[in-house]
Design a protein around this motif. Structure first.
Motif, PDB file in Angstrom:
ATOM      1  N   SER A  53       0.824  -1.219   0.000  1.00  0.00           N
ATOM      2  CA  SER A  53       0.000   0.000   0.000  1.00  0.00           C
ATOM      3  C   SER A  53       0.851   1.259   0.000  1.00  0.00           C
ATOM      4  CB  SER A  53      -0.913  -0.006   1.232  1.00  0.00           C
ATOM      5  OG  SER A  53      -0.139  -0.080   2.424  1.00  0.00           O
ATOM      6  N   LYS A  54       2.146   1.120   0.279  1.00  0.00           N
ATOM      7  CA  LYS A  54       3.022   2.276   0.366  1.00  0.00           C
ATOM      8  C   LYS A  54       3.714   2.533  -0.974  1.00  0.00           C
ATOM      9  CE  LYS A  54       6.737   4.261   3.175  1.00  0.00           C
ATOM     10  NZ  LYS A  54       7.709   4.021   4.283  1.00  0.00           N
ATOM     11  N   LYS A  55       3.675   3.769  -1.403  1.00  0.00           N
ATOM     12  CA  LYS A  55       4.310   4.147  -2.661  1.00  0.00           C
ATOM     13  C   LYS A  55       5.832   4.193  -2.481  1.00  0.00           C
ATOM     14  CE  LYS A  55       4.458   7.914  -6.049  1.00  0.00           C
ATOM     15  NZ  LYS A  55       3.940   9.266  -6.383  1.00  0.00           N
ATOM     16  N   PRO A  56       6.621   3.652  -3.448  1.00  0.00           N
ATOM     17  CA  PRO A  56       8.085   3.727  -3.343  1.00  0.00           C
ATOM     18  C   PRO A  56       8.562   5.173  -3.243  1.00  0.00           C
ATOM     19  CG  PRO A  56       7.421   2.251  -5.111  1.00  0.00           C
ATOM     20  CD  PRO A  56       6.182   2.948  -4.657  1.00  0.00           C
ATOM     21  N   GLU A  57       9.505   5.420  -2.366  1.00  0.00           N
ATOM     22  CA  GLU A  57      10.028   6.762  -2.175  1.00  0.00           C
ATOM     23  C   GLU A  57      11.305   6.934  -3.002  1.00  0.00           C
ATOM     24  OE1 GLU A  57      10.490   7.660   1.935  1.00  0.00           O
ATOM     25  OE2 GLU A  57       8.411   7.225   2.437  1.00  0.00           O
ATOM     26  N   ASN A  58      11.150   7.493  -4.176  1.00  0.00           N
ATOM     27  CA  ASN A  58      12.291   7.761  -5.043  1.00  0.00           C
ATOM     28  C   ASN A  58      12.571   9.260  -5.046  1.00  0.00           C
ATOM     29  OD1 ASN A  58      12.581   5.052  -5.894  1.00  0.00           O
ATOM     30  ND2 ASN A  58      10.942   5.316  -7.375  1.00  0.00           N
ATOM     31  N   VAL A  59      13.704   9.646  -4.542  1.00  0.00           N
ATOM     32  CA  VAL A  59      14.082  11.058  -4.540  1.00  0.00           C
ATOM     33  C   VAL A  59      15.267  11.207  -5.502  1.00  0.00           C
ATOM     34  CG1 VAL A  59      14.720  13.042  -3.140  1.00  0.00           C
ATOM     35  CG2 VAL A  59      13.325  11.229  -2.145  1.00  0.00           C
ATOM     36  N   TYR A  60      14.948  11.346  -6.785  1.00  0.00           N
ATOM     37  CA  TYR A  60      15.968  11.494  -7.814  1.00  0.00           C
ATOM     38  C   TYR A  60      15.840  12.884  -8.437  1.00  0.00           C
ATOM     39  CZ  TYR A  60      17.521   6.606  -7.861  1.00  0.00           C
ATOM     40  OH  TYR A  60      18.073   5.396  -7.532  1.00  0.00           O
ATOM     41  N   PHE A  61      16.983  13.480  -8.767  1.00  0.00           N
ATOM     42  CA  PHE A  61      16.992  14.856  -9.247  1.00  0.00           C
ATOM     43  C   PHE A  61      17.458  14.948 -10.700  1.00  0.00           C
ATOM     44  CE2 PHE A  61      17.914  14.864  -4.680  1.00  0.00           C
ATOM     45  CZ  PHE A  61      16.926  15.702  -4.208  1.00  0.00           C
ATOM     46  N   THR A  62      16.885  15.894 -11.423  1.00  0.00           N
ATOM     47  CA  THR A  62      17.395  16.263 -12.742  1.00  0.00           C
ATOM     48  C   THR A  62      17.540  17.778 -12.773  1.00  0.00           C
ATOM     49  OG1 THR A  62      15.181  16.473 -13.720  1.00  0.00           O
ATOM     50  CG2 THR A  62      16.274  14.319 -13.916  1.00  0.00           C
ATOM     51  N   GLU A  63      18.419  18.266 -13.639  1.00  0.00           N
ATOM     52  CA  GLU A  63      18.609  19.711 -13.776  1.00  0.00           C
ATOM     53  C   GLU A  63      18.841  20.043 -15.246  1.00  0.00           C
ATOM     54  OE1 GLU A  63      21.229  23.376 -11.810  1.00  0.00           O
ATOM     55  OE2 GLU A  63      21.612  21.294 -11.222  1.00  0.00           O
ATOM     56  N   LYS A  64      18.206  21.128 -15.700  1.00  0.00           N
ATOM     57  CA  LYS A  64      18.351  21.563 -17.097  1.00  0.00           C
ATOM     58  C   LYS A  64      19.427  22.630 -17.202  1.00  0.00           C
ATOM     59  CE  LYS A  64      13.860  20.654 -19.240  1.00  0.00           C
ATOM     60  NZ  LYS A  64      13.219  19.897 -18.180  1.00  0.00           N
ATOM     61  N   PHE A  65      20.153  22.589 -18.329  1.00  0.00           N
ATOM     62  CA  PHE A  65      21.186  23.580 -18.599  1.00  0.00           C
ATOM     63  C   PHE A  65      21.059  24.070 -20.036  1.00  0.00           C
ATOM     64  CE2 PHE A  65      22.917  20.859 -15.286  1.00  0.00           C
ATOM     65  CZ  PHE A  65      23.423  21.775 -14.382  1.00  0.00           C
ATOM     66  N   PHE A  66      21.347  25.348 -20.224  1.00  0.00           N
ATOM     67  CA  PHE A  66      21.402  25.908 -21.573  1.00  0.00           C
ATOM     68  C   PHE A  66      22.737  25.531 -22.191  1.00  0.00           C
ATOM     69  CE2 PHE A  66      22.636  29.698 -24.201  1.00  0.00           C
ATOM     70  CZ  PHE A  66      21.829  29.381 -25.275  1.00  0.00           C
TER      71      PHE A  66
ATOM     72  N   SER B 220      12.694  36.238 -27.722  1.00  0.00           N
ATOM     73  CA  SER B 220      12.356  34.878 -28.156  1.00  0.00           C
ATOM     74  C   SER B 220      13.487  34.360 -29.034  1.00  0.00           C
ATOM     75  CB  SER B 220      11.034  34.871 -28.930  1.00  0.00           C
ATOM     76  OG  SER B 220      11.146  35.632 -30.115  1.00  0.00           O
ATOM     77  N   ALA B 221      13.786  33.075 -28.914  1.00  0.00           N
ATOM     78  CA  ALA B 221      14.892  32.476 -29.670  1.00  0.00           C
ATOM     79  C   ALA B 221      14.490  31.091 -30.151  1.00  0.00           C
ATOM     80  CB  ALA B 221      16.149  32.397 -28.807  1.00  0.00           C
ATOM     81  N   LYS B 222      15.024  30.709 -31.296  1.00  0.00           N
ATOM     82  CA  LYS B 222      14.699  29.414 -31.899  1.00  0.00           C
ATOM     83  C   LYS B 222      15.868  28.442 -31.774  1.00  0.00           C
ATOM     84  CE  LYS B 222      11.318  30.976 -35.321  1.00  0.00           C
ATOM     85  NZ  LYS B 222      10.245  30.160 -34.727  1.00  0.00           N
ATOM     86  N   ASN B 223      15.514  27.166 -31.703  1.00  0.00           N
ATOM     87  CA  ASN B 223      16.468  26.064 -31.749  1.00  0.00           C
ATOM     88  C   ASN B 223      17.620  26.214 -30.756  1.00  0.00           C
ATOM     89  OD1 ASN B 223      14.883  25.071 -33.780  1.00  0.00           O
ATOM     90  ND2 ASN B 223      16.251  25.651 -35.441  1.00  0.00           N
ATOM     91  N   ALA B 224      17.277  26.485 -29.520  1.00  0.00           N
ATOM     92  CA  ALA B 224      18.289  26.547 -28.464  1.00  0.00           C
ATOM     93  C   ALA B 224      18.642  25.134 -28.026  1.00  0.00           C
ATOM     94  CB  ALA B 224      17.766  27.359 -27.285  1.00  0.00           C
ATOM     95  N   LYS B 225      19.916  24.895 -27.821  1.00  0.00           N
ATOM     96  CA  LYS B 225      20.379  23.574 -27.393  1.00  0.00           C
ATOM     97  C   LYS B 225      20.285  23.476 -25.873  1.00  0.00           C
ATOM     98  CE  LYS B 225      23.542  22.840 -31.273  1.00  0.00           C
ATOM     99  NZ  LYS B 225      22.708  21.779 -31.869  1.00  0.00           N
ATOM    100  N   MET B 226      19.606  22.436 -25.410  1.00  0.00           N
ATOM    101  CA  MET B 226      19.417  22.219 -23.975  1.00  0.00           C
ATOM    102  C   MET B 226      19.963  20.847 -23.589  1.00  0.00           C
ATOM    103  SD  MET B 226      17.836  25.048 -23.185  1.00  0.00           S
ATOM    104  CE  MET B 226      17.307  24.696 -21.503  1.00  0.00           C
ATOM    105  N   THR B 227      20.403  20.747 -22.346  1.00  0.00           N
ATOM    106  CA  THR B 227      20.888  19.476 -21.811  1.00  0.00           C
ATOM    107  C   THR B 227      20.237  19.222 -20.462  1.00  0.00           C
ATOM    108  OG1 THR B 227      23.047  19.666 -22.899  1.00  0.00           O
ATOM    109  CG2 THR B 227      22.903  18.159 -21.044  1.00  0.00           C
ATOM    110  N   VAL B 228      19.693  18.018 -20.286  1.00  0.00           N
ATOM    111  CA  VAL B 228      19.123  17.609 -19.001  1.00  0.00           C
ATOM    112  C   VAL B 228      20.093  16.622 -18.364  1.00  0.00           C
ATOM    113  CG1 VAL B 228      17.137  16.639 -17.807  1.00  0.00           C
ATOM    114  CG2 VAL B 228      16.819  17.815 -19.985  1.00  0.00           C
ATOM    115  N   ILE B 229      20.483  16.885 -17.128  1.00  0.00           N
ATOM    116  CA  ILE B 229      21.400  16.005 -16.414  1.00  0.00           C
ATOM    117  C   ILE B 229      20.649  15.298 -15.292  1.00  0.00           C
ATOM    118  CG2 ILE B 229      23.492  15.857 -15.004  1.00  0.00           C
ATOM    119  CD1 ILE B 229      24.069  16.551 -17.885  1.00  0.00           C
ATOM    120  N   GLY B 230      20.669  13.959 -15.313  1.00  0.00           N
ATOM    121  CA  GLY B 230      20.089  13.161 -14.244  1.00  0.00           C
ATOM    122  C   GLY B 230      21.128  12.923 -13.171  1.00  0.00           C
TER     123      GLY B 230
END
Length: 294
Positions: A142-155, A179-189
């Motif tokens: 009945s207990k939900k798994p406690e996952n505390v994982y972080f991600t962060e976005k960078f330009f 406003s800007a087009k086609n910006a490159k983004m990176t997500v770090i887990g």
């Protein structure tokens, strides 16, 4: 090198042009990966790659069809190699990724400060998905798994064009909005904050909790056999291109990281409510460029 070239050449065309912002992502759900489950369970556990960096990362638990699954491996495909990149994070929150010829730059591409002494890190893109620990699979409670994982976005420091620049005065402060087009983004887990210990041979992974105590040299592959390869500290990552709005104002650069995040999330929540946009469909980050903070 041959396996890396094979991975790049065999990339799905629609996935490539979607990640390059040539077609809308919402019409083509291509940036998805799965957590493999036993065939007899008849489940298809797919997630957007950005969400998977938290929900399917090694060590994370997931409840589905009254069972609890625990992710343990980054899936590897024979004859292909997972793409990985070296990077450094400047104090201005700009990500500096590896240049093919020069390596990671010694000066920040955003603010120009010396980052030679910054720690060089590595992230791997889990484009083939994840594999659970089949022995761990159990009936869900009945207990939900406690996952505390972080991600962060960078330009990523690159964008195709800037257009439609306006200045707005709010509360005796002037904001420049571009406003800007086609910006490159990176997500770090980041896992629990310090990344993961990952085996480059079998894909085994576990979140770093204590650097000295957690680095186990002995582990088993997904088939249950001993793997003699060493675990290496890495992060999980994901790269994509998108249209962005840059907001510049004097004063925000003096805030510390916690204060910046407070301002950012307050702005995103307000924009979500005012413009009737799903909160999970928008996100943001702080960075500096040419002595300006955005």
């Amino acid at each position: 090198v041959k396996y890396t070239i094979s991975t790049l050449k065999n990339k799905n065309l629609i996935q490539f042009i979607s990640q390059s912002n040539l077609i809308p992502k919402y019409g083509f759900p291509v940036d998805t990966v799965s957590l493999e489950t036993p065939i007899e369970d008849k489940l298809s556990l797919n997630r957007d790659l950005q969400m998977a960096l938290k929900e399917y990362a090694p060590g994370a638990e997931l409840v589905a069809n009254k069972k609890t699954y625990k992710s343990k491996y980054i899936k590897r495909v024979e004859g292909m190699e997972l793409l990985s990149y070296s990077f450094k994070i400047c104090d201005c929150n700009q990500i500096n990724k590896k240049n093919e010829k020069l390596g990671v730059p010694n000066k920040c591409i955003g603010c120009g400060k010396d980052i030679k002494d910054k720690e060089e890190l590595t992230y791997v893109i889990p484009q083939f998905g994840f594999v659970p620990d089949y022995k761990f699979t159990k009936k869900a409670g009945s207990k939900k798994p406690e996952n505390v994982y972080f991600t962060e976005k960078f330009f990523g420091g690159e964008m195709e064009s800037k257009e439609n620049s306006i200045n707005v005065n709010i509360g005796n402060r002037e904001y420049e909005i571009i406003s800007a087009k086609n910006a490159k983004m990176t997500v770090i887990g980041k896992g629990k904050g310090q990344g993961f210990f990952i085996c480059d041979k079998c894909g085994y992974g576990e979140p770093v909790v204590d650097f000295k105590k957690s680095k186990r040299l002995k582990h088993k592959n997904s088939k249950g056999f001993d793997c003699d390869n060493t675990l290496v500290k890495k992060y999980l990552g994901y790269d994509y291109e998108t249209d962005v709005t840059l907001i510049h104002t004097q004063g925000l650069q003096i805030l510390d990281k916690e204060e910046q995040l407070s301002v950012l999330y307050a702005f995103l929540n307000g924009m979500s409510e005012a413009l009737e946009i799903e909160r999970r469909d928008i996100d943001g980050t702080f960075f500096s460029e040419n002595n300006k903070s955005y």
